[in-house]
Design a protein around this motif. Structure first.
Motif, PDB file in Angstrom:
ATOM      1  N   GLU A 270       0.822  -1.213   0.000  1.00  0.00           N
ATOM      2  CA  GLU A 270       0.000   0.000   0.000  1.00  0.00           C
ATOM      3  C   GLU A 270       0.855   1.263   0.000  1.00  0.00           C
ATOM      4  OE1 GLU A 270      -2.525  -0.286   3.373  1.00  0.00           O
ATOM      5  OE2 GLU A 270      -3.741  -1.927   2.548  1.00  0.00           O
ATOM      6  N   ASN A 271       2.111   1.144   0.488  1.00  0.00           N
ATOM      7  CA  ASN A 271       2.992   2.300   0.569  1.00  0.00           C
ATOM      8  C   ASN A 271       4.095   2.294  -0.492  1.00  0.00           C
ATOM      9  OD1 ASN A 271       2.425   4.111   3.137  1.00  0.00           O
ATOM     10  ND2 ASN A 271       1.964   1.985   3.697  1.00  0.00           N
ATOM     11  N   GLY A 272       3.843   1.570  -1.582  1.00  0.00           N
ATOM     12  CA  GLY A 272       4.721   1.682  -2.739  1.00  0.00           C
ATOM     13  C   GLY A 272       5.862   0.692  -2.829  1.00  0.00           C
ATOM     14  N   ALA A 273       5.952  -0.268  -1.910  1.00  0.00           N
ATOM     15  CA  ALA A 273       7.046  -1.246  -1.968  1.00  0.00           C
ATOM     16  C   ALA A 273       6.887  -2.154  -3.191  1.00  0.00           C
ATOM     17  CB  ALA A 273       7.069  -2.085  -0.700  1.00  0.00           C
ATOM     18  N   GLN A 274       8.011  -2.474  -3.838  1.00  0.00           N
ATOM     19  CA  GLN A 274       8.019  -3.357  -5.003  1.00  0.00           C
ATOM     20  C   GLN A 274       9.133  -4.394  -4.848  1.00  0.00           C
ATOM     21  OE1 GLN A 274       8.329  -1.149  -8.658  1.00  0.00           O
ATOM     22  NE2 GLN A 274       6.667   0.274  -8.136  1.00  0.00           N
ATOM     23  N   GLY A 275       9.024  -5.461  -5.616  1.00  0.00           N
ATOM     24  CA  GLY A 275      10.082  -6.484  -5.621  1.00  0.00           C
ATOM     25  C   GLY A 275      10.369  -7.049  -4.235  1.00  0.00           C
ATOM     26  N   ILE A 276       9.312  -7.338  -3.499  1.00  0.00           N
ATOM     27  CA  ILE A 276       9.482  -7.809  -2.121  1.00  0.00           C
ATOM     28  C   ILE A 276       9.965  -9.262  -2.119  1.00  0.00           C
ATOM     29  CG2 ILE A 276       8.305  -8.229   0.073  1.00  0.00           C
ATOM     30  CD1 ILE A 276       6.261  -6.060  -0.782  1.00  0.00           C
ATOM     31  N   LEU A 277      11.061  -9.523  -1.416  1.00  0.00           N
ATOM     32  CA  LEU A 277      11.604 -10.876  -1.262  1.00  0.00           C
ATOM     33  C   LEU A 277      11.583 -11.257   0.211  1.00  0.00           C
ATOM     34  CD1 LEU A 277      14.771 -10.772  -3.572  1.00  0.00           C
ATOM     35  CD2 LEU A 277      12.504 -11.679  -4.126  1.00  0.00           C
ATOM     36  N   ILE A 278      11.146 -12.484   0.494  1.00  0.00           N
ATOM     37  CA  ILE A 278      11.149 -13.017   1.857  1.00  0.00           C
ATOM     38  C   ILE A 278      12.102 -14.202   1.889  1.00  0.00           C
ATOM     39  CG2 ILE A 278       9.760 -13.943   3.743  1.00  0.00           C
ATOM     40  CD1 ILE A 278       9.004 -11.096   2.927  1.00  0.00           C
ATOM     41  N   VAL A 279      13.083 -14.143   2.768  1.00  0.00           N
ATOM     42  CA  VAL A 279      14.147 -15.138   2.792  1.00  0.00           C
ATOM     43  C   VAL A 279      14.195 -15.815   4.173  1.00  0.00           C
ATOM     44  CG1 VAL A 279      16.614 -15.561   2.437  1.00  0.00           C
ATOM     45  CG2 VAL A 279      15.452 -13.735   1.160  1.00  0.00           C
ATOM     46  N   PRO A 280      14.206 -17.156   4.235  1.00  0.00           N
ATOM     47  CA  PRO A 280      14.369 -17.822   5.540  1.00  0.00           C
ATOM     48  C   PRO A 280      15.709 -17.456   6.179  1.00  0.00           C
ATOM     49  CG  PRO A 280      13.680 -19.374   3.840  1.00  0.00           C
ATOM     50  CD  PRO A 280      14.065 -18.117   3.137  1.00  0.00           C
ATOM     51  N   ILE A 281      15.733 -17.435   7.495  1.00  0.00           N
ATOM     52  CA  ILE A 281      16.962 -17.163   8.240  1.00  0.00           C
ATOM     53  C   ILE A 281      17.458 -18.471   8.829  1.00  0.00           C
ATOM     54  CG2 ILE A 281      17.966 -15.905  10.183  1.00  0.00           C
ATOM     55  CD1 ILE A 281      15.716 -13.843   9.830  1.00  0.00           C
ATOM     56  N   GLU A 282      18.676 -18.848   8.499  1.00  0.00           N
ATOM     57  CA  GLU A 282      19.192 -20.130   9.007  1.00  0.00           C
ATOM     58  C   GLU A 282      19.503 -20.032  10.502  1.00  0.00           C
ATOM     59  OE1 GLU A 282      22.818 -23.306   8.268  1.00  0.00           O
ATOM     60  OE2 GLU A 282      22.335 -21.844   6.726  1.00  0.00           O
ATOM     61  N   LYS A 283      20.201 -18.999  10.926  1.00  0.00           N
ATOM     62  CA  LYS A 283      20.495 -18.768  12.340  1.00  0.00           C
ATOM     63  C   LYS A 283      20.414 -17.263  12.582  1.00  0.00           C
ATOM     64  CE  LYS A 283      21.712 -23.081  13.232  1.00  0.00           C
ATOM     65  NZ  LYS A 283      21.279 -23.628  11.944  1.00  0.00           N
ATOM     66  N   MET A 284      20.004 -16.890  13.781  1.00  0.00           N
ATOM     67  CA  MET A 284      19.913 -15.474  14.116  1.00  0.00           C
ATOM     68  C   MET A 284      20.524 -15.263  15.495  1.00  0.00           C
ATOM     69  SD  MET A 284      16.644 -13.020  13.553  1.00  0.00           S
ATOM     70  CE  MET A 284      15.977 -12.461  15.084  1.00  0.00           C
ATOM     71  N   ILE A 285      21.653 -14.585  15.562  1.00  0.00           N
ATOM     72  CA  ILE A 285      22.357 -14.358  16.819  1.00  0.00           C
ATOM     73  C   ILE A 285      21.919 -13.024  17.373  1.00  0.00           C
ATOM     74  CG2 ILE A 285      24.605 -14.292  17.924  1.00  0.00           C
ATOM     75  CD1 ILE A 285      23.949 -16.900  16.401  1.00  0.00           C
ATOM     76  N   LEU A 286      21.278 -13.075  18.539  1.00  0.00           N
ATOM     77  CA  LEU A 286      20.732 -11.854  19.140  1.00  0.00           C
ATOM     78  C   LEU A 286      21.771 -11.162  20.002  1.00  0.00           C
ATOM     79  CD1 LEU A 286      17.268 -13.327  20.148  1.00  0.00           C
ATOM     80  CD2 LEU A 286      17.827 -11.977  18.127  1.00  0.00           C
TER      81      LEU A 286
END
Length: 286
Positions: A270-286
């Motif tokens: 709705e706010n104009g974003a294009q080419g949106i990609l969603i990628v799984p995260i293998e590990k996330m170090i907080l």
């Protein structure tokens, strides 16, 4: 001799599979083959004991195992003084009271002076004591759901997941007593060396759980919409914004909670974003 952390796991079933998968993602692998009840993990100083789920709390309490993965229902029923280190978010279920589906349920008072079949008599007795209900509790090791059908009990108190077992036995769930999921528990008497190993293990598990519940998102946005899109995507601190080769456009990178995925995607578009990609995260170090 190198210090090893000894963990007790359920030897089969869904809890075993979920526990094995979590540890594997955390880089702790073991081989359960040839009916063995003990195995050594690779790439982490750990020994694994494979047990019945209801034996795990006592095994950890007695110091035979240092830690264990067990359902909260079993932990609550056994009543051993163990430390709950972390809730693991899998093997979720609930403990509920169920009655024959053709009977009209009139509230908790219905259970007064009734016979209830269960594998969790202590949890049920505590619940009835809190509610001032006097009922006759029959402890059964397995196949609790058949008890009303064969005249052994008026109702049951058992684990409910999808509810399909209740339906198959002409029962209906009428009161939830507690929610349960897998938890990592430990002895209260770990040595400093084993506490350090447990800390390393928790660090890995946290990284795996964070990655499973989050997704990495990349998108293109017109520069005059970037501020609004950044407000939608707060990220861990703030989104990364990089200029594109095409003048007037930027690339925005962030992390979003999987639970909010579709809601966020709609707002972005709705706010104009294009080419949106969603990628799984293998590990996330907080």
């Amino acid at each position: 001799m190198k210090t090893k952390l000894r963990i007790a796991l359920q030897k089969k079933g869904r809890l075993f599979e979920d526990s094995r998968d979590l540890l594997k993602e955390a880089g702790i692998k073991f081989n359960l083959g040839n009916g063995r009840l003990v195995a050594s993990a690779s790439k982490f100083p750990m020994e694994v004991l494979f047990l019945r789920d209801d034996d795990i709390p006592q095994t950890v309490s007695d110091g035979v195992a240092d830690i264990g993965i067990v359902g909260e229902n079993e932990l609550e029923e056994k009543g051993f003084n163990l430390k709950t280190v972390k809730k693991l978010g899998f093997s979720k279920c609930r403990l509920s009271l169920a009655i024959p589906k053709e009977i009209e349920y009139t509230g908790l008072s219905w259970f007064e002076h009734k016979k209830i079949a269960t594998s969790y008599p202590k949890i049920l007795q505590r619940f009835f004591d809190e509610k001032n209900i006097n009922a006759e509790i029959h402890e059964i090791a397995g196949s609790v759901e058949i008890a009303p059908g064969i005249g052994l009990a008026d109702a049951i108190f058992d684990i409910v997941s999808s509810g399909s077992t209740l339906v198959a036995n002409h029962l209906k769930e009428v009161e939830k007593v507690m929610d349960s999921e897998a938890v990592l528990v430990s002895s209260n008497n770990l040595s400093p060396e084993k506490e350090a190993l447990l800390g390393q293990m928790i660090f890995r598990i946290n990284a795996v759980m964070a990655s499973n519940s989050n997704k990495y998102i990349l998108l293109n946005a017109p520069n005059d919409k970037v501020d609004k899109i950044v407000d939608i995507l707060p990220g861990m601190k703030s989104p990364t914004v990089l200029p594109l080769a095409e003048k007037g456009w930027s690339s925005v990178h962030s992390v979003i909670k999987e639970d909010h995925f579709w809601e966020v995607i709609g707002q972005l578009k709705e706010n104009g974003a294009q080419g949106i990609l969603i990628v799984p995260i293998e590990k996330m170090i907080l």
